[in-house]
Every structure is written in C-alpha cells, then in structure tokens.
Design an enzyme around this catalytic site. Sequence first.
Site, short mmCIF file in Angstrom:
data_model
loop_
_atom_site.label_atom_id
_atom_site.label_comp_id
_atom_site.label_asym_id
_atom_site.label_seq_id
_atom_site.Cartn_x
_atom_site.Cartn_y
_atom_site.Cartn_z
N ASP A 17 19.23 -25.46 -26.31
CA ASP A 17 18.42 -25.98 -27.41
C ASP A 17 17.43 -26.95 -26.77
O ASP A 17 17.28 -26.99 -25.55
CB ASP A 17 19.28 -26.58 -28.53
N HIS A 18 16.74 -27.74 -27.60
CA HIS A 18 15.73 -28.67 -27.07
C HIS A 18 16.36 -29.69 -26.13
O HIS A 18 15.76 -30.09 -25.14
CB HIS A 18 15.01 -29.38 -28.22
N CYS A 74 23.49 -27.46 -24.54
CA CYS A 74 22.95 -28.31 -25.60
C CYS A 74 23.22 -29.76 -25.17
O CYS A 74 23.46 -30.02 -23.99
CB CYS A 74 23.53 -27.96 -26.97
N GLY A 75 23.18 -30.69 -26.11
CA GLY A 75 23.34 -32.08 -25.72
C GLY A 75 24.71 -32.36 -25.13
O GLY A 75 24.85 -32.95 -24.06
N THR A 76 25.73 -31.93 -25.84
CA THR A 76 27.11 -32.16 -25.38
C THR A 76 27.84 -30.88 -24.96
O THR A 76 28.92 -30.96 -24.39
CB THR A 76 27.94 -32.76 -26.54
N GLY A 77 27.31 -29.74 -25.33
CA GLY A 77 28.00 -28.46 -25.14
C GLY A 77 28.87 -28.09 -26.32
O GLY A 77 29.26 -26.92 -26.47
N GLY A 79 28.40 -28.07 -29.77
CA GLY A 79 27.86 -27.19 -30.81
C GLY A 79 27.69 -25.76 -30.31
O GLY A 79 28.03 -24.79 -31.02
N HIS A 107 42.14 -17.80 -15.60
CA HIS A 107 43.18 -17.69 -16.63
C HIS A 107 42.64 -17.27 -18.00
O HIS A 107 43.34 -16.60 -18.75
CB HIS A 107 43.91 -19.02 -16.78
N ARG A 118 23.51 -34.00 -21.91
CA ARG A 118 23.59 -35.46 -22.03
C ARG A 118 24.87 -36.02 -21.42
O ARG A 118 25.07 -37.23 -21.40
CB ARG A 118 23.51 -35.86 -23.51
N HIS A 142 48.04 -13.31 -17.90
CA HIS A 142 46.91 -13.87 -18.66
C HIS A 142 46.23 -12.82 -19.52
O HIS A 142 45.65 -13.15 -20.56
CB HIS A 142 45.93 -14.53 -17.70
N ARG A 145 47.67 -12.80 -22.90
CA ARG A 145 47.23 -13.95 -23.72
C ARG A 145 45.81 -13.73 -24.26
O ARG A 145 45.51 -14.10 -25.40
CB ARG A 145 47.32 -15.23 -22.88
C1 RB5 Z 1 20.81 -31.94 -30.72
O1 RB5 Z 1 20.35 -33.21 -30.95
C2 RB5 Z 1 22.32 -31.96 -30.49
O2 RB5 Z 1 22.98 -32.12 -31.71
C3 RB5 Z 1 22.76 -30.69 -29.81
O3 RB5 Z 1 22.07 -30.55 -28.62
C4 RB5 Z 1 24.23 -30.56 -29.43
O4 RB5 Z 1 24.65 -31.66 -28.70
C5 RB5 Z 1 25.16 -30.19 -30.48
O5 RB5 Z 1 26.37 -30.02 -30.24
#
Ligand code: RB5
Length: 159
Positions: A17-18, A74-77, A79, A107, A118, A142, A145
């Site tokens: 994403d952005h 994405c920002g955290t992975g 989503g 596995h 981020r 595995h 599973r």
């Molecule tokens: C976008 O701001 C943020 O929500 C997205 O990149 C992601 O971290 C969602 O899980």
Amino acid sequence: MADIVRTGTLPVVVASDHAGIERKKTILAAVAADGFPVEDLGPETDDSVDYPDFAAAVGNRVADGSASFGVLICGTGIGMAIAANKIPGIRAAILYDETAARFARLHNNANVAVFGARTMSADQIVSRLRIFLNEPFEGGRHANRIEKIRQLENKAPCR
Ligand code: RB5
C-alpha cells in the site's frame, strides 16, 4: 548474483500500500538481482490506497497458480496478512525475524511473505525474504497439518 535468471519458474508477485511503497522498490530490486522473475502489482504512486485491494491482487495470483510466491508490504504487515489469508489457498505469514522466515516455509508451506514497512528495516526485509524464497517445504507430518488448514477454509464459522 545479478545475472542469474531462474528460467521456467513462475514470477514472484509483489504489492504494497502507500505505507509500503518504498520498501516494495527495494524488494523488487533484490528479488530480480537474485534471478527470480518478478512482477510489480502496484501501486505505482504513494497516493493513499486500501491494502485489501493489493492483498487480493497478490493472493489471487498465487492461489490461481500463475505466481510462485507473493510478497506484501503495508505499515505493520497486519492488515495485508489478515486480508490475504481470507483467500482460499493462501498461507500468508508476517516474517518478523529470520527464524520465522525459515519455518514459515519449512513447516507452514507459506506462499505469501508479509512485511511491515514501519516495523522492519529494508535490510531485515531483504534477508528474511531471501531465506523465505530459498527454503523448501519439509512435508511429512507438516503436510497433514496444512491439509487441516485447507479443510478449515470450507467450514462454516463456529458460533
Ligand atoms: C496505512 O496507514 C496502514 O493502516 C496500513 O499500511 C497497514 O499498516 C495496515 O495494517
């Protein structure tokens, strides 16, 4: 390793994403340098987008067999992983360290690698992805599973 081309192999498909677009550029370059065919499924700019759209683009290509592996950022992975794992046949794993990268393949037979722009440096992402793309699935106990995970896809939710 820049001149090695792994011919005959399906492409690795990559999207973000952005929040993940700068890391995506690094990943595309690293995967290509290692000789894997690679496709960029977007986005093309850092305008705000909805990560499920890009999780679907990558997940559908892996699930329909036209790509070898997927990579999502994405920002955290979080989503991207939640969205991609809604697609039947997708096993998306957030690679939070190198051990996770190795065992996601050995596995879990994970087929989509997910990263947080981020929460992870570019170097961390590239080293984890290299492990992921080169590690085989161990099979054996595995496989049973993984089959049980597949069966969960067809079950109605428990209430
Ligand atoms: C976008 O701001 C943020 O929500 C997205 O990149 C992601 O971290 C969602 O899980």
